[in-house]
Design an enzyme around this catalytic site. Structure first.
Site, short mmCIF file in Angstrom:
data_model
loop_
_atom_site.label_atom_id
_atom_site.label_comp_id
_atom_site.label_asym_id
_atom_site.label_seq_id
_atom_site.Cartn_x
_atom_site.Cartn_y
_atom_site.Cartn_z
N GLY A 66 -12.82 -3.89 0.23
CA GLY A 66 -14.19 -3.40 0.48
C GLY A 66 -14.60 -2.35 -0.53
CE LYS A 81 -19.89 -13.71 7.58
NZ LYS A 81 -19.75 -12.51 8.43
NE ARG A 125 -4.23 -1.72 1.76
CZ ARG A 125 -5.12 -2.16 2.63
NH1 ARG A 125 -4.92 -1.99 3.92
NH2 ARG A 125 -6.21 -2.74 2.20
N GLY A 127 -8.46 -8.55 0.10
CA GLY A 127 -7.18 -8.70 0.77
C GLY A 127 -6.60 -10.11 0.67
P1 ADP Z 1 -11.02 -11.64 0.27
O1 ADP Z 1 -10.21 -11.09 1.41
O2 ADP Z 1 -10.20 -11.96 -0.93
O3 ADP Z 1 -12.23 -10.79 -0.03
P2 ADP Z 1 -12.52 -13.34 2.04
O4 ADP Z 1 -12.04 -12.55 3.19
O5 ADP Z 1 -13.95 -13.24 1.67
O6 ADP Z 1 -11.61 -13.06 0.75
O7 ADP Z 1 -12.25 -14.88 2.31
C1 ADP Z 1 -10.96 -15.38 2.51
C2 ADP Z 1 -10.95 -16.52 3.47
O8 ADP Z 1 -11.84 -17.54 3.07
C3 ADP Z 1 -9.58 -17.14 3.54
O9 ADP Z 1 -9.05 -16.91 4.82
C4 ADP Z 1 -9.85 -18.61 3.29
O10 ADP Z 1 -9.13 -19.47 4.15
C5 ADP Z 1 -11.33 -18.74 3.55
N1 ADP Z 1 -11.89 -19.90 2.85
C6 ADP Z 1 -11.83 -20.18 1.55
N2 ADP Z 1 -12.39 -21.35 1.27
C7 ADP Z 1 -12.86 -21.84 2.43
C8 ADP Z 1 -13.53 -23.04 2.80
N3 ADP Z 1 -13.87 -23.96 1.90
N4 ADP Z 1 -13.85 -23.21 4.11
C9 ADP Z 1 -13.51 -22.28 5.02
N5 ADP Z 1 -12.88 -21.14 4.74
C10 ADP Z 1 -12.54 -20.91 3.46
MG MG Z 2 -10.53 -11.10 3.57
#
Ligand code: ADP
Ligand code: MG
Length: 396
Positions: free
Chosen positions: A376, A200, A38, A353
């Site tokens: 976000g 989620k 960043r 992230g």
């Molecule tokens: P980003 O930061 O890219 O937006 P998120 O924060 O929504 O992504 O999600 C990332 C997290 O989701 C990671 O820490 C990863 O371990 C978790 N994750 C991915 N697949 C699964 C799964 N099948 N079960 C539980 N957690 C998961």
């Molecule tokens: Mg995340």
């Protein structure tokens, strides 16, 4: 399309320029910066401003110190890192507003840099308190916002100050982020594919709904996939499930059908007994998901199908890993997507992230068209929401 003033359209020589940056970097337990992406992302704007002779006041938040001074969240490590990257001194301010800071600002010569202390040491920052915004505005002659990562928050240093301190203009990082994201939404080359994953459904439901209006194909992976599979009547054992979102997931699947959007879900999985890096993996498909195991990654057939889709894609937006990539045994799905994007000649935009961390871990960051610094903010932009930090800038 972008109708806000930018730093190329203002005269900054000798002026006090307040520049909001996003130096919200990860620190380890010794307060050493573990990833300075960043800070490096803000360099083009910072260099331009000091080359043009601005008296530069940088401002950022770091973490969530909850409106009180907490030395653990001082921006001093960021000042040192920036100084190293620029090869010139960066003065750390004693606070973010007030008489002492005013003195430090007054002492700045053209081309010199002062970094204000963590804005979130003041509750007025996140409250968007007009008085705190006015204090910030009082420090400078004009305002630059280069903090795309916080542009979706109406805070004193992003929204409030821009209403008072005009002209308020966009920096280079802000412009670049909006350019790529805007391009993907406005005139995407097709096929346009969205890849959504992560933990989620509820976090990303709005963006999925919005993207159904835009894309040709949606690929789902990660923890959110099981809620969609459940909506199709497929049981996925102990996998992550948002029971109260199953109905909504079903509605999205139906909506995709009416819109003619291809909506791909994993057909096979890497499953295991425990949420642990060393817990051994086995492969199953949707028809034989073991009731006592949980899915932690997409399986080989899914990887193959998703790669085939990505091979012909022309625009790809990716947010959310395909599995628990932090565990080596469950990182294949996520890395395979990163590889597919690296091999493809599509315009690829990565946000989120953890997704960005995964691409970095795969060593493929240079092969993506654009890596967003704002998880976000990029999601809210893709959802079609206005970003208050951008909205508040001065129109052209
Ligand atoms: P980003 O930061 O890219 O937006 P998120 O924060 O929504 O992504 O999600 C990332 C997290 O989701 C990671 O820490 C990863 O371990 C978790 N994750 C991915 N697949 C699964 C799964 N099948 N079960 C539980 N957690 C998961
Ligand atoms: Mg995340």
């Amino acid at each position: 399309m972008f109708n806000k003033l930018t730093i190329d359209e203002i005269e900054v020589a000798g002026k006090r320029v307040l520049c909001r940056v996003d130096f919200n970097v990860p620190l380890d337990e010794n307060r050493v910066i573990t990833d300075d992406t960043r800070i490096r992302a803000a360099l083009p704007t910072i260099k331009q401003l000091i080359e043009k002779g601005a008296r530069l006041i940088l401002a950022s938040h770091l973490g969530r110190p909850k409106g009180k001074v907490d030395p653990a969240y001082s921006l001093a490590p960021a000042a040192r890192q920036l100084s190293q990257l620029l090869g010139k001194p960066v003065t750390m301010a004693t606070g973010s507003v007030g008489a002492d800071v005013q003195q430090q600002v007054d002492a700045l010569a053209a081309g010199e840099i002062l970094l204000l202390e963590n804005l979130r040491f003041h509750a007025g920052e996140t409250d968007n308190d007009p008085q705190f915004a006015a204090q910030l505005a009082g420090l400078a002659d004009l305002y630059v916002n280069d903090a795309f990562g916080t542009a979706h928050r109406a805070h004193a240093s992003t929204e409030g100050v821009a209403r008072i301190l005009q002209p308020a203009v966009a920096g280079y990082l802000m412009q670049k982020e909006l350019k790529y994201l805007g391009q993907a939404l406005a005139e995407p080359k097709r096929p346009f594919v969205a890849i959504l994953g992560g933990a989620k459904v509820s976090d990303k439901i709005l963006v999925i709904e919005k993207l159904l209006e835009k894309v040709d194909t949606i690929l789902i992976g990660g923890g959110m996939a099981y809620t969609f599979l459940k909506a199709l009547g497929i049981d996925t054992g102990n996998s992550l499930l948002e029971a109260d979102r199953v109905e909504l997931a079903g509605e999205l699947l139906a909506k995709a059908k009416t819109k003619g959007v291809e909506f791909l879900l994993p057909e096979d999985h890497l499953v295991t007994a425990e949420f642990k890096a060393a817990s051994p993996a086995q492969v199953c498909d949707n028809s034989n998901f073991p009731t006592d195991l949980m899915g932690l990654d997409i399986g080989p057939a899914t990887i193959k199908a998703y790669r085939a889709t990505l091979a012909t894609a022309k625009t790809v937006v990716w947010n959310g890993p395909m599995g628990v990539f932090e565990f080596d045994a469950y990182s294949r799905g996520t890395f395979a997507i990163a590889e597919a994007l690296a091999e493809s000649d599509c315009l690829s935009i990565i946000g989120g992230g953890d997704s960005v961390a995964a691409v970095n871990k795969a060593g493929l960051e240079d092969q993506m068209t654009h890596i967003s610094t704002g998880g976000g903010a990029s999601l809210e932009f893709l959802e079609g929401k206005e970003l208050p930090g951008v909205e508040a800038l001065t129109d052209k």
